[in-house]
Design an enzyme around this catalytic site. Structure first.
Site, short mmCIF file in Angstrom:
data_model
loop_
_atom_site.label_atom_id
_atom_site.label_comp_id
_atom_site.label_asym_id
_atom_site.label_seq_id
_atom_site.Cartn_x
_atom_site.Cartn_y
_atom_site.Cartn_z
N ASP A 387 0.87 -1.10 0.00
CA ASP A 387 -0.02 0.10 -0.16
C ASP A 387 1.01 1.33 0.02
O ASP A 387 1.55 1.52 1.04
CB ASP A 387 -0.81 0.06 1.31
CG ASP A 387 -1.60 1.26 1.53
OD1 ASP A 387 -1.69 2.04 0.58
OD2 ASP A 387 -2.68 1.28 2.34
N GLN A 390 0.82 6.29 1.08
CA GLN A 390 1.42 7.50 1.97
C GLN A 390 2.87 7.70 1.45
O GLN A 390 3.49 8.72 1.84
CB GLN A 390 1.60 6.90 3.42
CG GLN A 390 0.86 7.85 4.26
CD GLN A 390 0.00 9.20 3.71
OE1 GLN A 390 0.74 10.10 3.97
NE2 GLN A 390 -1.13 8.70 4.20
N CYS A 551 -8.23 6.83 10.37
CA CYS A 551 -8.32 5.63 9.64
C CYS A 551 -7.57 4.27 9.90
O CYS A 551 -7.07 3.53 9.09
CB CYS A 551 -8.59 5.69 8.30
SG CYS A 551 -9.94 6.79 7.73
#
Ligand SMILES: *Cc1c(COP(=O)(O)O)cnc(C)c1O
Length: 594
Positions: A387, A390, A551
């Site tokens: 992921d 960021q 989150c």
């Protein structure tokens, strides 16, 4: 901190910031370096010749500046510009034509191999070629001029409330980022104040105070270059893609596919067939969970995530696990917020089908050892999804070096519009994945009996995609690449160190996330203060930070909190932004001991 040797593109120096004469001194040891102003001028000429396209400023003088008057050193003469005769020991500056000779990438001067391959699309300015040349110009910027040196942490205010808790020493790892201060290798050219001017939204007041945007982990602001690219798309190119044989369809298809190529280059993927456009990281992970997961994860199989994950990288796996009867396992972190590799390794085994991990934690800023964790997973035959939501705005990304099987990110976290993002999937993996949504665009042939699907990436892009914002994503990638992701990483590292020092000087403040490997995020709590109150107080000062659970509730609970205050950085942030943050926190009642 030693005086930084920073790189500065010649800007139109504001008299206050740069006393006359100062900035013209080339640093010692760079004789023969290309003349910055000359090249900047050429860049300007080039950009201003492209209708509807703005030049990233990076400190480059605005197009209205007159042609350069003089250069202190002879410097680099671009190809196609005849070298003027020398007069005495002064080398006059060659006249640089407004446009023309630089339409092609200027060759790198000997000894300065170009860092970027010439990937100029026909009709596009060779921004990178020009900036390559600029990157070779190194100037010593004295403290107080241009990039501010990270000063010592501000003195705590006098008074009874100054007894601060023992400072938590945080040693960040400079070896993780390129050294901006190094002189040996070419580095980018950077001036945060100059790039900030490319972001119109940052030039406003909020509650009567200049806006300071420190909520970049939630979303980033968009440079004028991206906004104007969207306008240009809708004013000149808008059409559905691929389907019609007319001029605008060709334009929009070209623009969309050019954005795919830019995304490929940005991630260093091997082929554009490995790049699928989606709405963002969340949709990307859901695509993988549905299309790959439902075919490859079975009862009794295991999916490994880490404690650091964003909900977007937890919930789809929980849903998949519940559906097929698989098990979700979680790699723990230590007290600094870094993954404990030995514990992670213990979770891997013959049942592990997939490891899905974040490259940078959005709540703590931890940079995970993603490449190492990927190699470990591969040794157990598991695939790996990284992921990158960021990571993409803070550091260079190379999916081939990571060797991950999937990589996802959201455009809006990297200065592009909302509603667009990408999935990278290794070709061999995507080829064997069924589509997850059906409709137009993704089919090769349809009868009522049977449908033949397109190969990837079209197979995963059912229906009309977000064409305009994909084009905007391409413009954002051009923008950050022109600065250089390595330059951005190095600058933000300095900001992170400076901000960390500043925050640690606040009485009662506890940083949440103190790994040595960090990027972009400074999460904290303050004794006796509710995080939402701190967020509100900062908002009153024009400072936008997030306070809440980001989150990522599991990781905050791991640290015994339900929420933190989270200032988060982008390259357009400055030392002054962090000073404002720290000064505002100092004025909180709790910090004053009230
Ligand atoms: C923001 C973020 C996401 C989700 O991205 P969306 O743009 O909301 O889809 C996932 N993971 C991380 C680490 C994030 O920061």
């Amino acid at each position: 901190m030693t005086q930084p040797l920073s790189l500065e593109l010649p800007s139109s120096p504001s008299p206050a910031a740069l006393p006359a004469g100062d900035w013209e001194e080339p640093s010692a040891g760079f004789a023969g370096a290309p003349d910055a102003r000359l090249i900047a001028q050429m860049a300007n000429a080039l950009f201003s010749a492209q209708p509807g396209q703005s030049a990233p400023s990076f400190g480059v003088a605005p197009p209205s500046l007159p042609l350069i008057e003089a250069a202190p050193t002879g410097g680099f003469v671009p190809p196609g510009v005849p070298a003027p005769p020398s007069v005495g020991n002064v080398t006059p500056v060659p006249q640089v034509p407004q446009v023309g000779p630089l339409a092609a990438a200027p060759a790198a001067p000997p000894g300065n191999p170009a860092a970027f391959p010439p990937t100029v699309l026909p009709g596009e300015p060779d921004l990178r070629g020009v900036l390559n040349q600029l990157g070779d110009v190194v100037r010593l910027v004295p403290p107080g001029h241009g990039i501010e040196p990270p000063a010592a942490a501000p003195e705590p205010p006098p008074g009874p409330s100054t007894e601060s808790p023992p400072l938590l020493a945080i040693e960040l790892r400079p070896d993780l980022v390129p050294d901006l201060r190094g002189t040996s290798s070419r580095v980018g050219v950077f001036d945060a104040h100059a790039v900030k001017r490319d972001f119109p939204i940052l030039n406003q007041q909020v509650h009567g105070k200049p806006l300071i945007w420190l909520d970049n982990a939630a979303t980033t602001q968009k440079p004028r270059q991206v906004i104007e690219r969207l306008t240009r798309y809708y004013e000149h190119e808008n059409s559905n893609i691929h389907r019609a044989a007319h001029a605008l369809a060709a334009r929009s298809t070209d623009a969309y596919e050019a954005a795919r190529e830019k995304t490929r280059r940005f991630l260093n993927a091997g082929s554009t067939e490995e790049i699928v456009f989606v709405r963002g990281a969340t949709e990307g992970i859901n695509l993988i969970a549905k299309a790959w997961g439902e075919r490859n994860v079975r009862e009794g199989d295991e999916i490994v995530v880490t404690w650091l994950e964003h909900h977007a990288n937890i919930v789809p796996w929980q849903q998949l696990a519940a559906k097929v009867g698989a098990r979700l396992r979680v790699a723990p972190v230590d007290d600094s917020g870094q993954i404990i590799l030995e514990e992670y390794e213990k979770l891997l085994g013959p049942r592990t089908r997939l490891v899905s991990l974040t490259q940078v934690s959005n709540a703590l800023g931890t940079v995970t050892p993603a490449a190492e964790m990927t190699a470990m997973a591969h040794r157990h035959g598991a695939l790996v999804l990284v992921d990158g939501a960021q990571a993409v705005s803070h550091m260079p990304v190379d999916v081939q070096a990571l060797d991950c099987d999937f990589y996802v990110f959201s455009g809006h976290k990297v200065f592009a519009p909302t509603g667009i993002g990408a999935v990278f999937g290794k070709k061999a993996v995507l080829e064997h994945m069924p589509p997850w949504q059906g409709g137009g665009n993704m089919i090769a042939d349809v009868t009522f009996e049977k449908t033949l699907f397109q190969p990837a990436p079209a197979r995963f892009e059912a229906g009309t995609g977000n064409i305009a914002d994909a084009v905007g994503l391409g413009a954002a990638i051009d923008y950050v690449e022109a600065i250089g992701m390595a330059t951005i990483a190095a600058w933000e590292h300095q900001l992170l160190e400076y901000g960390t020092q500043g925050l640690l000087s606040i009485p009662g403040l506890r940083l949440v996330g103190t790994a040595k490997e960090k990027a972009g995020v400074l999460s904290f709590v303050i004794d006796g203060c509710r995080t939402e109150d701190i967020g509100k107080a900062l908002d009153g000062e024009g400072i936008a930070v997030r306070s809440g659970h980001h989150c990522a509730q599991p990781i905050l609970r791991r640290f015994g909190v339900e929420s933190t205050v989270r200032p988060s950085l982008a390259f357009y942030n400055t030392y002054e932004d962090l000073d404002a943050l720290v000064n505002a926190l100092r004025r909180l009642p709790s910090a004053r001991g009230i």
